[in-house]
Design a protein around this motif. Structure first.
Motif, PDB file in Angstrom:
ATOM      1  N   LYS A   1       0.835  -1.190   0.000  1.00  0.00           N
ATOM      2  CA  LYS A   1       0.000   0.000   0.000  1.00  0.00           C
ATOM      3  C   LYS A   1       0.876   1.248   0.000  1.00  0.00           C
ATOM      4  N   LYS A   2       0.401   2.253  -0.698  1.00  0.00           N
ATOM      5  CA  LYS A   2       1.118   3.514  -0.778  1.00  0.00           C
ATOM      6  C   LYS A   2       0.259   4.590  -0.121  1.00  0.00           C
ATOM      7  N   LYS A   3       0.853   5.300   0.800  1.00  0.00           N
ATOM      8  CA  LYS A   3       0.172   6.394   1.479  1.00  0.00           C
ATOM      9  C   LYS A   3       0.362   7.665   0.652  1.00  0.00           C
ATOM     10  N   ILE A   4      -0.749   8.314   0.276  1.00  0.00           N
ATOM     11  CA  ILE A   4      -0.703   9.503  -0.572  1.00  0.00           C
ATOM     12  C   ILE A   4      -1.398  10.665   0.121  1.00  0.00           C
ATOM     13  N   THR A   5      -0.778  11.827   0.052  1.00  0.00           N
ATOM     14  CA  THR A   5      -1.402  13.059   0.521  1.00  0.00           C
ATOM     15  C   THR A   5      -2.009  13.734  -0.701  1.00  0.00           C
ATOM     16  N   LEU A   6      -3.325  13.878  -0.719  1.00  0.00           N
ATOM     17  CA  LEU A   6      -4.039  14.439  -1.860  1.00  0.00           C
ATOM     18  C   LEU A   6      -4.626  15.797  -1.494  1.00  0.00           C
ATOM     19  N   LEU A   7      -4.297  16.800  -2.281  1.00  0.00           N
ATOM     20  CA  LEU A   7      -4.917  18.119  -2.138  1.00  0.00           C
ATOM     21  C   LEU A   7      -5.782  18.341  -3.368  1.00  0.00           C
ATOM     22  N   ALA A   8      -7.091  18.414  -3.164  1.00  0.00           N
ATOM     23  CA  ALA A   8      -8.036  18.641  -4.256  1.00  0.00           C
ATOM     24  C   ALA A   8      -8.193  20.150  -4.437  1.00  0.00           C
ATOM     25  N   ILE A   9      -8.096  20.607  -5.678  1.00  0.00           N
ATOM     26  CA  ILE A   9      -8.070  22.035  -5.970  1.00  0.00           C
ATOM     27  C   ILE A   9      -9.304  22.444  -6.760  1.00  0.00           C
ATOM     28  N   TRP A  10      -9.951  23.500  -6.309  1.00  0.00           N
ATOM     29  CA  TRP A  10     -10.899  24.237  -7.123  1.00  0.00           C
ATOM     30  C   TRP A  10     -10.649  25.695  -6.788  1.00  0.00           C
ATOM     31  N   ALA A  11      -9.880  26.359  -7.635  1.00  0.00           N
ATOM     32  CA  ALA A  11      -9.432  27.724  -7.360  1.00  0.00           C
ATOM     33  C   ALA A  11     -10.513  28.726  -7.748  1.00  0.00           C
ATOM     34  N   ASN A  12     -11.338  29.065  -6.768  1.00  0.00           N
ATOM     35  CA  ASN A  12     -12.380  30.061  -7.002  1.00  0.00           C
ATOM     36  C   ASN A  12     -12.902  30.545  -5.657  1.00  0.00           C
ATOM     37  N   ASN A  13     -12.692  31.814  -5.383  1.00  0.00           N
ATOM     38  CA  ASN A  13     -13.222  32.410  -4.164  1.00  0.00           C
ATOM     39  C   ASN A  13     -13.557  33.871  -4.454  1.00  0.00           C
ATOM     40  N   PRO A  14     -14.727  34.123  -5.018  1.00  0.00           N
ATOM     41  CA  PRO A  14     -15.080  35.497  -5.398  1.00  0.00           C
ATOM     42  C   PRO A  14     -15.154  36.452  -4.212  1.00  0.00           C
ATOM     43  N   LYS A  37       5.790  18.650   1.921  1.00  0.00           N
ATOM     44  CA  LYS A  37       7.098  18.047   2.172  1.00  0.00           C
ATOM     45  C   LYS A  37       7.012  16.539   2.366  1.00  0.00           C
ATOM     46  N   ARG A  38       5.807  16.000   2.348  1.00  0.00           N
ATOM     47  CA  ARG A  38       5.649  14.548   2.461  1.00  0.00           C
ATOM     48  C   ARG A  38       6.137  13.878   1.182  1.00  0.00           C
ATOM     49  N   LEU A  69       6.100  24.772  -6.336  1.00  0.00           N
ATOM     50  CA  LEU A  69       5.947  23.319  -6.271  1.00  0.00           C
ATOM     51  C   LEU A  69       7.221  22.610  -6.718  1.00  0.00           C
ATOM     52  N   GLU A  70       7.854  23.098  -7.779  1.00  0.00           N
ATOM     53  CA  GLU A  70       9.077  22.465  -8.263  1.00  0.00           C
ATOM     54  C   GLU A  70      10.184  22.512  -7.219  1.00  0.00           C
ATOM     55  N   LYS A  71      10.257  23.579  -6.437  1.00  0.00           N
ATOM     56  CA  LYS A  71      11.250  23.658  -5.359  1.00  0.00           C
ATOM     57  C   LYS A  71      10.997  22.593  -4.307  1.00  0.00           C
ATOM     58  N   ARG A  72       9.767  22.119  -4.228  1.00  0.00           N
ATOM     59  CA  ARG A  72       9.407  21.046  -3.300  1.00  0.00           C
ATOM     60  C   ARG A  72       9.381  19.693  -4.005  1.00  0.00           C
ATOM     61  N   LYS A  73       9.924  19.669  -5.241  1.00  0.00           N
ATOM     62  CA  LYS A  73      10.020  18.455  -6.049  1.00  0.00           C
ATOM     63  C   LYS A  73       8.645  17.876  -6.383  1.00  0.00           C
ATOM     64  N   ILE A 106      -6.301  24.557 -18.033  1.00  0.00           N
ATOM     65  CA  ILE A 106      -6.345  25.150 -16.694  1.00  0.00           C
ATOM     66  C   ILE A 106      -6.521  24.114 -15.580  1.00  0.00           C
ATOM     67  N   ASP A 107      -6.539  22.843 -15.943  1.00  0.00           N
ATOM     68  CA  ASP A 107      -6.698  21.764 -14.968  1.00  0.00           C
ATOM     69  C   ASP A 107      -5.398  20.959 -14.926  1.00  0.00           C
ATOM     70  N   TYR A 108      -5.038  20.523 -13.718  1.00  0.00           N
ATOM     71  CA  TYR A 108      -3.710  19.928 -13.553  1.00  0.00           C
ATOM     72  C   TYR A 108      -3.727  18.790 -12.547  1.00  0.00           C
ATOM     73  N   CYS A 109      -2.739  17.916 -12.709  1.00  0.00           N
ATOM     74  CA  CYS A 109      -2.381  16.930 -11.700  1.00  0.00           C
ATOM     75  C   CYS A 109      -0.884  17.110 -11.471  1.00  0.00           C
ATOM     76  N   PHE A 110      -0.512  17.563 -10.285  1.00  0.00           N
ATOM     77  CA  PHE A 110       0.889  17.691  -9.897  1.00  0.00           C
ATOM     78  C   PHE A 110       1.219  16.530  -8.968  1.00  0.00           C
ATOM     79  N   ALA A 111       2.394  15.954  -9.165  1.00  0.00           N
ATOM     80  CA  ALA A 111       2.802  14.806  -8.343  1.00  0.00           C
ATOM     81  C   ALA A 111       4.227  15.000  -7.847  1.00  0.00           C
ATOM     82  N   SER A 112       4.476  14.515  -6.641  1.00  0.00           N
ATOM     83  CA  SER A 112       5.834  14.560  -6.104  1.00  0.00           C
ATOM     84  C   SER A 112       6.737  13.663  -6.954  1.00  0.00           C
ATOM     85  N   LYS A 113       8.012  13.971  -6.916  1.00  0.00           N
ATOM     86  CA  LYS A 113       8.995  13.291  -7.770  1.00  0.00           C
ATOM     87  C   LYS A 113       8.937  11.775  -7.613  1.00  0.00           C
TER      88      LYS A 113
END
Length: 145
Positions: A1-14, A37-38, A69-73, A106-113
């Motif tokens: 099993k792999k433990k994953i930290t998931l941040l779901a994004i919907w960038a909108n706050n009028p 940093k995980r 994000l890239e600085k955090r790999k 405008i939609d993305y999936c960013f993943a750690s290295k």
């Protein structure tokens, strides 16, 4: 099993006078910096942003977010897999007002290295198959864990 930290994004706050879209992501990244940093981190969703609009924002624009994000790999799976530069995407994920002549990425999936090493495919779904459901199309990101 792999433990994953998931941040779901919907960038909108009028309601935020300091910024509605990518600025919200910028603020959230700083707030949740310890989570970034995980080892196995995914940030997935509607960022409502692209580097083509960077000139409109002074701080916390799309390129600032990508660099942070890239600085955090942590890297964009789409850009890594398709070997494309930010702002020059060949596959749109959004069609403004469902107009085929107004495509944007405008939609993305960013993943750690570490997760990126197990990335096997990134597919952007077909607009014609999704236009009845949304002005966005899914990014299907496949990992081999």
């Amino acid at each position: 099993k792999k433990k994953i930290t998931l941040l779901a994004i919907w960038a909108n706050n009028p309601g935020d006078k300091d910024g509605q879209y990518i600025e919200q992501v910028w603020k959230a990244l700083h707030y949740y910096d310890a989570l970034l940093k995980r080892q196995n981190v995914l940030l997935v969703g509607d960022f409502n942003s692209n580097s083509i609009w960077d000139k409109k924002y002074k701080m916390g624009n799309h390129s600032h977010v990508v660099n942070y994000l890239e600085k955090r790999k942590i890297f964009s799976c789409y850009h890594h897999h398709h070997q494309q530069e930010q702002g020059s995407e060949k596959h749109p994920t959004f069609y403004l007002y469902k107009h085929v002549d107004k495509p944007y990425h405008i939609d993305y999936c960013f993943a750690s290295k570490k997760l990126l090493r197990s990335l096997t495919n990134v597919e952007v779904a077909d607009y014609q198959a999704w236009k009845n459901y949304s002005d966005h199309v899914p990014i299907i990101t496949t990992f081999n864990f």
